[in-house]
Design a protein around this motif. Structure first.
Motif, PDB file in Angstrom:
ATOM      1  N   UNK A  64       0.824  -1.218   0.000  1.00 33.23           N
ATOM      2  CA  UNK A  64       0.000   0.000   0.000  1.00 33.23           C
ATOM      3  C   UNK A  64       0.857   1.267   0.000  1.00 33.23           C
ATOM      4  N   UNK A  65       1.782   1.334  -0.932  1.00 35.33           N
ATOM      5  CA  UNK A  65       2.710   2.471  -1.000  1.00 35.33           C
ATOM      6  C   UNK A  65       2.074   3.624  -1.776  1.00 35.33           C
ATOM      7  N   UNK A  66       2.065   4.787  -1.151  1.00 35.69           N
ATOM      8  CA  UNK A  66       1.635   6.027  -1.798  1.00 35.69           C
ATOM      9  C   UNK A  66       2.787   7.017  -1.700  1.00 35.69           C
ATOM     10  N   UNK A  98      -1.400   3.722  -3.555  1.00 40.00           N
ATOM     11  CA  UNK A  98      -1.736   2.418  -2.966  1.00 40.00           C
ATOM     12  C   UNK A  98      -1.189   1.253  -3.797  1.00 40.00           C
ATOM     13  N   UNK A  99       0.096   1.317  -4.108  1.00 35.73           N
ATOM     14  CA  UNK A  99       0.724   0.264  -4.914  1.00 35.73           C
ATOM     15  C   UNK A  99       1.148  -0.894  -4.014  1.00 35.73           C
ATOM     16  N   UNK A 100       0.718  -2.069  -4.364  1.00 38.98           N
ATOM     17  CA  UNK A 100       1.128  -3.290  -3.666  1.00 38.98           C
ATOM     18  C   UNK A 100       1.630  -4.282  -4.710  1.00 38.98           C
ATOM     19  N   UNK A 101       2.791  -4.844  -4.482  1.00 38.62           N
ATOM     20  CA  UNK A 101       3.355  -5.839  -5.403  1.00 38.62           C
ATOM     21  C   UNK A 101       4.377  -6.660  -4.648  1.00 38.62           C
ATOM     22  N   UNK A 145       4.002   7.183 -15.539  1.00 43.02           N
ATOM     23  CA  UNK A 145       3.083   6.281 -14.854  1.00 43.02           C
ATOM     24  C   UNK A 145       3.603   5.870 -13.483  1.00 43.02           C
ATOM     25  N   UNK A 146       4.931   6.035 -13.245  1.00 51.22           N
ATOM     26  CA  UNK A 146       5.497   5.702 -11.943  1.00 51.22           C
ATOM     27  C   UNK A 146       6.479   4.558 -11.957  1.00 51.22           C
ATOM     28  N   UNK A 189      -0.037   5.998 -11.862  1.00 53.64           N
ATOM     29  CA  UNK A 189       0.440   5.661 -10.537  1.00 53.64           C
ATOM     30  C   UNK A 189      -0.203   4.452  -9.908  1.00 53.64           C
ATOM     31  N   UNK A 190      -0.956   3.681 -10.669  1.00 51.54           N
ATOM     32  CA  UNK A 190      -1.608   2.495 -10.134  1.00 51.54           C
ATOM     33  C   UNK A 190      -1.338   1.297 -11.044  1.00 51.54           C
ATOM     34  N   UNK A 191      -1.308   0.116 -10.443  1.00 51.98           N
ATOM     35  CA  UNK A 191      -1.144  -1.116 -11.219  1.00 51.98           C
ATOM     36  C   UNK A 191      -2.526  -1.550 -11.691  1.00 51.98           C
TER      37      UNK A 191
END
Length: 643
Positions: free
Chosen positions: A408-410, A422-425, A441-442, A614-616
């Motif tokens: 959940x990285x912002x 809110x990137x999770x990987x 896109x990030x 910025x989102x997957x």
């Protein structure tokens, strides 16, 4: 408007304008601390120089009085029956006095050369050492040319202040005090007239000094902008010529160069205006004192005229020697304020908060016994472990496997501009994870966060189960190998540039790394092979060859995790094919993050992440994403192109 053209037209409202603070002067003088003892000798030599100059002038009084007055001349209680002997005696004394002044001047200047070069060395060293500890954010927000001006123009201006202005001010101040005392003993009445001149001079210096100070600040700021613009244009010269923007670039340079000219014109105008005004004011008072002296002399009895003429002649020369150092101090105003403006720009960098590192988990060489126990070793075993100290004094070791997870990285480079939402990987050990998506896109931001070039304000990144904020940055980055889109080669041999990945690597290890990157063949055909000198960021190599050396540099580091940021974007298809086998061998057993516009390079990835705003938006293997027929399918089939 392209960045190369936009820089010239940036508004000054947002520019950083250094403000000269009260402690700038004290901080600049702080660089003289190592020379405190030798400065005592310099001060003594300056005193000798002043006494030599002033003493010779003061001796004119007894010389003129002894020759002009009737009777035998006397000096220091010695009576001379022959005036020619008296004159010869006084000439010898004058020669000795002036010789002392010359020796004092010579010795002080020689010592000041040592102090000057040493001060330059210490300032530049302090500035460079501090700059190495600054975060990436600092370099992202300052042009290279503007930073370079701190090392050249600003350091030189501070050095002029330390090596030239301070000795001149000390010498002139001592001379003013000494001359004033001698003038007072010669004729306190005439000295009172001189005090009026002194008050006027001080008021003029204060007025013009304040005007010059403000404009010297603007001048130093303009110098930095010119350097930054020139550096940017030289670096982007190909782009300028391709788009035929030469005239536009020239107009931009004229604009900022003219601002520099105007600021310099105003600053030096006020500073240089003081000298002629002071000089003319001195001439006026010289005439006034001479006129008053002649009028007094006319009224004196004949037997007192000789003594008074000696006093008057000596006083008029002392007046010159009193006014000249004041003029010299006034001349130093432009040097002083230019130096203080430069010092403030230097201290502005030195006061920038360095990159903080509150991590305590370190990376160590390790070995694992048959029972699976991990122990630390000084040998390079190829096995790495995280050394984790705990509050109770115990230590635990976690094998570095390359398990990287985003939770959940912002993140945003600016508080109001979010880049990742809110990137999770996750990347399991040995997996190859690819990122694709439009520019902005990030993708690169993710790799910046893994390296802790920027810290995450919201969410967590875990490395082998450890929050990366707990890992020391040096150790974290030592575990990562990175090949960037924009390669940078240093001046030196090809071997030196490959060895930059690991400074203790042998020649054989560097050659082996080049072979793994498929760079050995073209290196062997260079004029001097691995000893071929590179300069100008490898300007004598093609872009593909520079990229291959950069990959070899990462290979010799032998890191557990690899990050390839558009690593093959500047390589032709044939060269790309050549390095694919080497890259496959390099990535074997390593967790690898790949950013690529060429989707053909990521087909064999274990997982592909498609980023947008910025989102997957999609994740999966190549086959899974093709079957999904979403954005990746459109990109791969050409129905949609990356921007």
């Amino acid at each position: 408007m392209p960045k190369q053209l936009y820089t010239a037209h940036q508004s000054e409202k947002g520019a950083s304008r250094p403000q000269i603070s009260k402690n700038t002067f004290a901080r600049a003088l702080g660089y003289l601390k190592p020379y405190r003892k030798i400065l005592v000798l310099v001060t003594f030599c300056i005193i000798l120089q002043v006494l030599g100059n002033v003493g010779g002038t003061y001796l004119l009084q007894p010389i003129i009085a002894g020759i002009y007055n009737e009777g035998n001349p006397t000096f220091l209680g010695i009576e001379f029956t022959d005036k020619s002997v008296f004159l010869l005696y006084m000439i010898y004394i004058l020669i000795g006095v002036y010789a002392v002044g010359v020796i004092g001047n010579f010795v002080s200047n020689r010592i000041l050369i040592t102090i000057s070069t040493g001060t330059q060395y210490r300032i530049r060293s302090s500035l460079f050492n501090h700059m190495q500890r600054l975060p990436i954010r600092f370099f992202d927000t300052h042009t290279h040319g503007e930073l370079m001006s701190r090392y050249s123009n600003d350091v030189d201006s501070v050095n002029d202040f330390v090596a030239r202005s301070i000795p001149q001010i000390v010498s002139s101040s001592l001379q003013v005090i000494t001359v004033f005392v001698l003038m007072w003993f010669s004729s306190w009445q005439l000295t009172l007239c001189v005090c009026v001149m002194l008050v006027i001079m001080v008021l003029l210096v204060r007025f013009f000094g304040n005007k010059a100070r403000k404009n010297f600040q603007a001048q130093q700021l303009a110098v930095g902008k010119v350097n930054g613009y020139v550096e940017e244009m030289v670096e982007g010269q190909r782009v300028v010529k391709v788009f035929n923007h030469e005239k536009k670039v020239v107009e931009g340079f004229k604009d900022i160069n003219n601002k520099w000219r105007l600021a310099s014109e105003r600053a030096n105008g006020y500073a240089n205006m003081m000298m002629p005004i002071m000089s003319n004011l001195t001439n006026v008072f010289y005439i006034i004192i001479a006129t008053v002296g002649v009028l007094v002399c006319i009224q004196l009895p004949k037997n007192e005229i000789g003594s008074f003429l000696g006093v008057l002649a000596s006083f008029l020369i002392l007046l010159r020697q009193f006014a000249n150092p004041i003029n010299q101090i006034a001349q130093q105003v432009n040097v002083i304020f230019q130096a203080l403006a430069g010092a403030e720009r230097i201290f502005e960098v030195m006061d920038t908060e360095p990159e903080t590192d509150d991590g305590y988990v370190t990376l160590v060489n390790a070995k694992i016994d048959k029972q699976g126990n991990i122990s630390e070793t000084t040998e390079r075993t190829g096995v790495w472990a995280w050394k984790h100290p705990h509050g109770d004094g115990t230590l635990t070791y976690t094998q570095l496997r390359g398990d990287v997870r985003f939770e959940d990285v912002t993140f945003g480079y600016e508080p109001d501009k979010v880049v990742l939402r809110d990137v999770s990987l996750f990347a399991k050990p040995g997996q190859k994870i690819a990122f694709v998506g439009s520019t902005g896109a990030g993708k690169t931001t993710i790799t910046n966060l893994i390296n802790r070039f920027y810290d995450v304000p919201d969410g967590k990144i875990r490395y082998d189960g450890i929050n990366i904020n707990k890992i020391k940055k040096d150790d974290l980055r030592r575990s990562l190998g990175m090949v960037l889109q924009d390669t940078h080669l240093f001046t030196g041999t090809v071997m030196d540039n490959i060895r930059y990945g690991r400074l203790d690597a042998t020649d054989e290890q560097c050659i082996e790394a080049a072979k793994r990157a498929n760079a050995h063949f073209f290196i062997s055909h260079l004029p001097d092979g691995y000893n071929t000198m590179l300069s100008g960021d490898g300007g004598n190599l093609s872009q593909g060859q520079r990229q291959l050396i950069a990959i070899a540099r990462a290979a010799v580091a032998d890191p557990p995790v690899m990050i390839l940021d558009e690593a093959t974007s500047s390589i032709d298809t044939r060269t790309e094919w050549l390095i694919e086998k080497g890259m496959d061998a390099l990535m074997e057993g390593r967790t690898t993050f790949v950013i690529a516009h060429r989707l053909s390079t990521v087909r064999n990835s274990n997982a592909i992440m498609v980023l947008e705003h910025g989102q997957i938006i999609e994740r999966g293997s190549h086959e899974e994403l093709i079957a999904l027929k979403g954005k990746y399918y459109q990109l791969y089939t050409g129905a949609f192109e990356l921007s």
